[in-house]
Structure formats: C-alpha cells, structure tokens
Design a protein around this motif. Structure first.
Motif, mmCIF file in Angstrom:
data_model
loop_
_atom_site.group_PDB
_atom_site.id
_atom_site.type_symbol
_atom_site.label_atom_id
_atom_site.label_comp_id
_atom_site.label_asym_id
_atom_site.label_seq_id
_atom_site.Cartn_x
_atom_site.Cartn_y
_atom_site.Cartn_z
ATOM 1 N N GLY A 215 -47.613 10.350 -9.748
ATOM 2 C CA GLY A 215 -47.919 11.002 -10.786
ATOM 3 C C GLY A 215 -48.061 11.646 -11.201
ATOM 4 N N ALA A 216 -50.150 11.327 -11.476
ATOM 5 C CA ALA A 216 -50.636 11.341 -12.508
ATOM 6 C C ALA A 216 -51.602 12.541 -11.402
ATOM 7 N N ASP A 217 -50.853 13.963 -11.668
ATOM 8 C CA ASP A 217 -50.505 14.722 -10.658
ATOM 9 C C ASP A 217 -50.593 16.536 -11.365
ATOM 10 N N ALA A 218 -50.915 17.039 -11.142
ATOM 11 C CA ALA A 218 -50.444 18.798 -11.915
ATOM 12 C C ALA A 218 -48.967 19.285 -11.571
ATOM 13 N N ALA A 219 -48.957 19.517 -10.786
ATOM 14 C CA ALA A 219 -47.320 19.327 -9.940
ATOM 15 C C ALA A 219 -46.368 18.668 -11.307
ATOM 16 N N THR A 220 -46.413 17.326 -11.319
ATOM 17 C CA THR A 220 -45.981 16.643 -11.730
ATOM 18 C C THR A 220 -45.676 16.952 -13.610
ATOM 19 N N ALA A 221 -46.994 17.397 -13.703
ATOM 20 C CA ALA A 221 -47.044 16.989 -15.215
ATOM 21 C C ALA A 221 -46.174 18.467 -15.852
ATOM 22 N N ALA A 222 -46.183 19.932 -14.691
ATOM 23 C CA ALA A 222 -45.278 20.310 -14.880
ATOM 24 C C ALA A 222 -44.117 20.129 -14.652
ATOM 25 N N PHE A 223 -44.038 19.652 -13.979
ATOM 26 C CA PHE A 223 -41.650 18.950 -13.787
ATOM 27 C C PHE A 223 -42.221 18.368 -15.267
ATOM 28 N N ASP A 224 -42.821 17.201 -15.806
ATOM 29 C CA ASP A 224 -42.444 17.084 -17.412
ATOM 30 C C ASP A 224 -42.224 17.657 -18.293
ATOM 31 N N GLU A 225 -42.860 19.160 -18.327
ATOM 32 C CA GLU A 225 -42.606 20.172 -19.064
ATOM 33 C C GLU A 225 -40.939 20.530 -18.845
ATOM 34 N N ALA A 226 -40.958 20.809 -17.211
ATOM 35 C CA ALA A 226 -39.862 21.547 -16.650
ATOM 36 C C ALA A 226 -38.569 20.368 -17.762
ATOM 37 N N ILE A 227 -38.554 19.175 -17.749
ATOM 38 C CA ILE A 227 -37.446 17.858 -17.867
ATOM 39 C C ILE A 227 -37.356 18.981 -19.490
ATOM 40 N N VAL A 228 -38.470 18.932 -20.246
ATOM 41 C CA VAL A 228 -38.469 18.683 -21.661
ATOM 42 C C VAL A 228 -37.793 20.097 -22.152
ATOM 43 N N GLU A 229 -37.850 21.265 -21.459
ATOM 44 C CA GLU A 229 -37.565 22.659 -20.949
ATOM 45 C C GLU A 229 -35.790 22.051 -20.986
ATOM 46 N N ALA A 230 -35.274 22.111 -20.164
ATOM 47 C CA ALA A 230 -34.368 22.032 -19.602
ATOM 48 C C ALA A 230 -33.046 20.763 -20.089
ATOM 49 N N PHE A 231 -33.844 19.941 -20.613
ATOM 50 C CA PHE A 231 -32.718 18.527 -21.509
ATOM 51 C C PHE A 231 -33.039 18.344 -22.258
ATOM 52 N N GLY A 232 -33.909 18.959 -23.251
ATOM 53 C CA GLY A 232 -34.503 19.016 -24.511
ATOM 54 C C GLY A 232 -35.721 17.871 -24.193
ATOM 55 N N ALA A 233 -36.388 17.584 -26.211
ATOM 56 C CA ALA A 233 -38.148 17.837 -26.901
ATOM 57 C C ALA A 233 -37.555 15.903 -26.140
ATOM 58 N N ARG A 234 -36.883 15.074 -26.597
ATOM 59 C CA ARG A 234 -37.134 13.993 -26.033
ATOM 60 C C ARG A 234 -36.840 13.488 -24.533
ATOM 61 N N ALA A 235 -36.040 14.748 -23.547
ATOM 62 C CA ALA A 235 -36.166 14.057 -22.097
ATOM 63 C C ALA A 235 -37.069 13.823 -21.884
ATOM 64 N N VAL A 236 -37.236 12.787 -20.569
ATOM 65 C CA VAL A 236 -37.886 11.978 -19.779
ATOM 66 C C VAL A 236 -37.568 12.113 -18.243
ATOM 67 N N GLY A 237 -37.506 12.875 -17.408
ATOM 68 C CA GLY A 237 -37.742 12.749 -15.852
ATOM 69 C C GLY A 237 -38.673 11.918 -14.902
ATOM 70 N N PHE A 238 -37.823 11.255 -14.239
ATOM 71 C CA PHE A 238 -39.124 10.623 -13.110
ATOM 72 C C PHE A 238 -38.224 10.862 -11.727
ATOM 73 N N PRO A 239 -39.759 11.802 -11.432
ATOM 74 C CA PRO A 239 -39.409 11.675 -9.560
ATOM 75 C C PRO A 239 -38.207 11.009 -8.482
ATOM 76 N N VAL A 240 -37.760 10.800 -7.885
ATOM 77 C CA VAL A 240 -37.482 9.805 -6.897
ATOM 78 C C VAL A 240 -37.334 10.008 -5.532
ATOM 79 N N PHE A 241 -36.887 9.720 -4.590
ATOM 80 C CA PHE A 241 -36.838 10.109 -2.762
ATOM 81 C C PHE A 241 -35.220 10.617 -2.990
ATOM 82 N N ASN A 242 -34.495 10.444 -3.149
ATOM 83 C CA ASN A 242 -32.866 10.372 -2.312
ATOM 84 C C ASN A 242 -32.099 10.215 -4.038
ATOM 85 N N GLY A 243 -31.138 10.130 -3.541
ATOM 86 C CA GLY A 243 -29.338 10.219 -4.113
ATOM 87 C C GLY A 243 -29.370 8.895 -4.727
ATOM 88 N N THR A 244 -29.597 7.973 -3.695
ATOM 89 C CA THR A 244 -28.883 6.872 -4.079
ATOM 90 C C THR A 244 -30.049 5.858 -4.994
#
Length: 361
Positions: free
Chosen positions: A37-66
């Motif tokens: 997660g210390a990569d450019a694509a995940t940094a862009a994901f972090d910004e996308a989460i803030v844009e979609a869910f609010g300034a204090r939202a934090v996202g953590f990518p995982v493999f699957n729904g379960t």
C-alpha cells in the motif's frame, strides 16, 4: 447447461472486468513500487475515498467481500462483545461459510426481514441483552444495502436505523457489496446511501472490478482509532495484499473514471444493471404466465420471481440462475435473476423469449 461465454443471470459476479477497470490495472503495472500500500496507486485511492466519502474517511483495500465484512466487524467489536445483529438474509449470516464466527469469534444475531429490510423497533429484540454478561453483547448492527433480496433502504429508512442503533450504544456496519446499485437506485451519493453508518464494506467485484473491495471508515469520530486498528486486523485476517496497487487501481477507477456527462464508473455500471433488472421484470410480466409471481420489489439489479419448477429447469438448459427457496407448492420455486454491468437489452430480451418459448413448448 451451457458453459459458453453467454450472458447468464446467476450472479453479477459472473460479469467480466470493465474495460476502464482493466485499463487502470494496466496503468498501475510496470516497474517496481513499494509493497503493502505504500505505492502511488493506493495514494490515489486514498484521495478518491476522501472525495467520495468525506475529508475524514479512511479506506483500506482488501481482497474480497467476506474479508471486508469480517475485518469491518472485528474493528467495530470489542473482544468481549461479539454480537452482531443482522437480518435473516444477511450475507454474513448465510453465505460466508461461518467466517464471522470462525475467523472473527463473532455471533450473528438474526432478525426476521421478509423484504430484506429491518426497522428500528426490531433492535429492541437484542438491545435488552446489553449489560448481561451471560449474553453476546449486541454492539454492532450490520445492514446490507442494497439487500440480499434486491430491495433498497431509502435514505430515511437507513438513517433511522443507524440513529436507533447509535442511541442503543451500537455501532453500524454496512455490507455494501452492492452499495453502488443502491445509490444509483436512490439517486444519491455512495455516502448518503449509508445513512450515517460507521463503517462500510465497499464492493467492487460485483460492479465491474476483477477483484477487490475496501473497508471504509465513515464516522469521523472513529477515523483515528479505527485507522490505527484496521491495518492490524486486515493483516491478521489475511486481507493485506503485497501488490496492493492492482486492487487500489481498480477501486479508484470505479470511483473516479468519468464519462462526458461527468458520471463516475460506479454509477454508470450500477444504473445500467438496475435498468436491465427492471427490463427482465417487465419482460416476464408481459408473458402473463399463470402462477408467475414476483416476490420482491425490483429496486436494484435483482429480480425475485416464483415460477413452475419444470419451466425453471427448461430455461436452465440455456441460462444459469439460482433457486432462492421453495415456492408456495411443490410444483413452484422462487428464483433469483441477477443483472450486471455488461448485461444488454438484447440479452434480456433473448432470455424472456426463451422463457416464452419454453412455456409454449
């Protein structure tokens, strides 16, 4: 049963990867990037989460729904708590192989929900157990939006449930495997469709991704504590990807890739899948088949309909779909028909024509 590349109606998991998602993955490929997660694509994901869910939202990518669900529920549950209130249809209760119990040490406390949706008054069934050391403490409410039977909580309905849970000392998790379909149906943002919940399992796979979901901390008051805890839980539940950039890139594409009208990919995909489900319903209704009965409202991308078992068996010679439960008699069965981002009007019309032909035959 056909095994070719035809469009089926068994699950939106059957769908292929959306080209814009595939392009995003290719864009993340090449060269070396820091892992975990210390990569450019995940940094862009972090910004996308803030844009979609609010300034204090934090996202953590995982493999699957379960994995997203178990990680979310563990983050919201103190070790001494363990009780998760959910509907009788909840995926965490019926379709995750006991993972919340086996992996998380949690106990799912079910409530009846004929149309998939709970109401605030039902929480009293377990709220009285709070403070009783002999009972699993019902400290988390898990809601599914859209529900497992294709219905959608209105913003008012889900907000009322969240408020009722909070007033009883419970945290709220949303299983959002199809949160995009719910938001598209309601005409609201992804955040609004969650009604003030604390944590969201944000689904990507059913909406055009190859694989990948995310745990999203929505409640600003929990951002620091859960932002600290979730990384450890994610690792312990085997949901931390070393080459996370490929998951992050997919989710970022869903959130940020827009068309000429400015609509993000998640919305375009979900809106289309929803429209195709309504086309299925309209097409089947037009057949005026005696005994055919729609068992749930068609509000997202699923159609639930009761039909003769013999007819269902015949149609399965050309299309895959699942039985949901027995019908009102031995001769009838309730089936689930799912549409996806790549289901076309032609596919739907061909399916309905097949049903008609089987009836006539």
């Amino acid at each position: 049963m056909t095994t070719d590349t035809a469009i089926h109606f068994a699950s939106d998991n059957y769908a292929s990867v959306h080209p814009e998602v595939a392009a995003a993955m290719l864009g993340a490929d090449g060269g070396h990037e820091p892992a975990y997660g210390a990569d450019a694509a995940t940094a862009a994901f972090d910004e996308a989460i803030v844009e979609a869910f609010g300034a204090r939202a934090v996202g953590f990518p995982v493999f699957n729904g379960t994995g997203a669900n178990v990680t979310s529920l563990l983050a919201l549950s103190p070790r001494w708590g363990g009780g998760v209130v959910a509907s009788e249809h909840a995926h965490i209760h019926n379709d995750e192989g006991g993972a919340p119990e086996k992996v998380g040490g949690l106990k799912v406390l079910e409530l009846p929900a004929p149309d998939g949706r709970l109401i605030p008054a039902q929480l009293d069934r377990y709220a009285g157990d709070l403070g009783d050391e002999h009972r699993a403490q019902p400290l988390v409410l898990s809601l599914t939006q859209s529900t497992e039977v294709g219905t959608v909580y209105s913003v008012e309905e889900i907000t009322a449930l969240v408020d009722a849970a909070h007033s009883r000392g419970m945290k709220v998790h949303v299983d959002g495997a199809r949160i995009a379909n719910a938001a598209a149906a309601l005409g609201v943002s992804l955040k609004e469709a969650c009604g003030g919940a604390d944590v969201l399992s944000f689904g990507g796979t059913k909406n055009g991704a190859m694989l990948g979901e995310a745990v999203v901390v929505l409640n600003p008051e929990l951002a620091d504590s859960l932002g600290h805890d979730v990384p450890y839980i994610r690792k312990q539940t085997m949901q931390l990807g070393s080459k996370m950039r490929y998951v992050s890139a997919q989710l970022t594409a869903l959130l940020t890739s827009t068309d000429e009208a400015g609509d993000p990919l998640w919305l375009r995909n979900a809106r289309h899948a929803n429209a195709m489900a309504m086309r299925v319903r309209d097409g089947l209704e037009a057949l005026a088949l005696p005994g055919l009965r729609f068992t749930q409202a068609t509000q997202a991308n699923a159609v639930f309909v009761e039909m003769p078992r013999a007819l269902a068996a015949q149609v399965r010679e050309d299309y895959r779909f699942y039985d949901w439960k027995p019908g009102r008699s031995e001769e009838m069965v309730e089936v689930r028909l799912m549409c996806a981002w790549d289901t076309t009007a032609k596919d739907v019309d061909a399916f309905c024509a097949t049903v008609a032909a089987r009836i006539e035959g």
